[in-house]
Design an enzyme around this catalytic site. Structure first.
Site, PDB file in Angstrom:
ATOM      1  N   ASP A  11      45.522  51.409  35.667  1.00  0.00           N
ATOM      2  CA  ASP A  11      45.293  50.692  37.267  1.00  0.00           C
ATOM      3  C   ASP A  11      44.469  49.450  37.144  1.00  0.00           C
ATOM      4  OD1 ASP A  11      46.036  50.094  39.777  1.00  0.00           O
ATOM      5  OD2 ASP A  11      44.458  51.720  40.154  1.00  0.00           O
ATOM      6  N   TYR A  13      41.833  48.040  40.602  1.00  0.00           N
ATOM      7  CA  TYR A  13      42.013  48.322  41.817  1.00  0.00           C
ATOM      8  C   TYR A  13      41.711  49.496  42.095  1.00  0.00           C
ATOM      9  CZ  TYR A  13      43.844  43.222  42.157  1.00  0.00           C
ATOM     10  OH  TYR A  13      43.990  41.914  41.868  1.00  0.00           O
ATOM     11  N   ARG A  42      40.467  48.054  52.441  1.00  0.00           N
ATOM     12  CA  ARG A  42      41.109  48.396  51.374  1.00  0.00           C
ATOM     13  C   ARG A  42      43.371  50.181  51.754  1.00  0.00           C
ATOM     14  NH1 ARG A  42      43.744  48.612  46.379  1.00  0.00           N
ATOM     15  NH2 ARG A  42      43.537  51.009  45.506  1.00  0.00           N
ATOM     16  N   SER A 117      50.001  46.111  37.498  1.00  0.00           N
ATOM     17  CA  SER A 117      49.306  47.087  38.637  1.00  0.00           C
ATOM     18  C   SER A 117      49.714  45.891  40.009  1.00  0.00           C
ATOM     19  CB  SER A 117      47.819  45.792  38.330  1.00  0.00           C
ATOM     20  OG  SER A 117      46.993  45.383  40.663  1.00  0.00           O
ATOM     21  N   ASN A 118      49.675  46.157  41.247  1.00  0.00           N
ATOM     22  CA  ASN A 118      50.354  45.301  42.310  1.00  0.00           C
ATOM     23  C   ASN A 118      49.753  44.227  42.760  1.00  0.00           C
ATOM     24  OD1 ASN A 118      51.227  48.161  42.901  1.00  0.00           O
ATOM     25  ND2 ASN A 118      49.898  47.925  45.109  1.00  0.00           N
TER      26      ASN A 118
HETATM   27  C1  LAC Z   1      46.541  48.227  41.847  1.00  0.00           C
HETATM   28  C2  LAC Z   1      46.435  48.754  42.645  1.00  0.00           C
HETATM   29  C3  LAC Z   1      47.193  50.403  43.425  1.00  0.00           C
HETATM   30  O1  LAC Z   1      46.139  47.919  40.899  1.00  0.00           O
HETATM   31  O2  LAC Z   1      45.346  49.533  43.194  1.00  0.00           O
HETATM   32  O3  LAC Z   1      47.944  48.425  41.229  1.00  0.00           O
END
Ligand code: LAC
Length: 221
Positions: A11, A13, A42, A117-118
């Protein structure tokens, strides 16, 4: 005997990059309120990813992050000027990696390493490049290709498909327990980086190990 780990999926973030490294910029615009704003920003950002996914109304992470910033400021009664908005959004492209991350990413031998990641491709490219970590990854995968956010199972499947490594040979690493839960539910072997001493959510899924930093991961694979 456990199956060997051939690929590591991280991941971004909160796991590799400290989302609260925006506190200084928040503080510059809203003295005394930086920490509150960063937290509210956040939490709202994540809520919007889940809401949009449930509604089938995807907008990319930059859009979601901008909306969350506006709502967080309104909630905290902080007047958001265009200059502050632009500076704060810019700071999201320069989030700092946690101190142990750059060296730890190079401690996994020949295993494949990917971000899942998102973040939008533009945001991820910027933050990885700014931290001089581009060479540390074989792939940087964004949910944007699917237009749905974590923890939808199709997101975790994207890593399997793009890396060409079976589910059982992938280790998924996140500091976000809800993401660990989603990845465990999907079938990944998961590792929770719990730097902040958070309490796990009782969703019925447990990671293979709980660590307090990425530098502890290589030893438990
Ligand atoms: C990401 C977020 C969920 O990086 O932190 O997908």
């Amino acid at each position: 005997m456990t199956t060997p780990v051939r690929a590591l999926v991280f991941d971004a973030y909160g796991t590799l990059f400290d989302v609260h490294s925006v506190v200084a910029e928040c503080e510059r615009h809203f003295p005394g309120r930086g920490t509150d704003l960063s937290k509210q920003w956040r939490v709202t950002q994540l809520e919007y990813t889940w809401l949009r996914s449930l509604m089938g109304r995807y907008e990319d992470f930059e859009h979601v992050t901008g909306g969350a910033l506006a709502h967080a400021c309104a909630t905290l009664k902080l007047p958001l000027t265009e200059a502050a908005r632009s500076a704060l959004m810019g700071s999201y492209l320069r989030l700092t990696p946690y101190p142990e991350v750059p060296a730890a990413l190079r401690s996994f031998g020949g295993r494949k390493r990917a971000i899942l990641s998102n973040g939008s491709p533009r945001m991820l490219e910027a933050v990885v490049d700014n931290a001089h970590l581009t060479d540390a990854f074989d792939a940087v995968l964004s949910v944007d290709a699917l237009r749905i956010y974590k923890p939808h199972p199709s997101v975790y499947q994207l890593a399997v498909d793009r890396l060409g490594v079976p589910v059982s040979e992938i280790a998924f690493v996140s500091s976000n327990f809800w993401d660990v839960s989603g990845a465990t539910s999907f079938g990944f072997r998961t590792f929770w980086i719990n730097r902040a001493g958070n309490v796990p959510d009782p969703l019925g899924f447990q990671p293979a190990a709980v660590l307090t930093g990425l530098d502890q991961l290589a030893a438990v694979l």
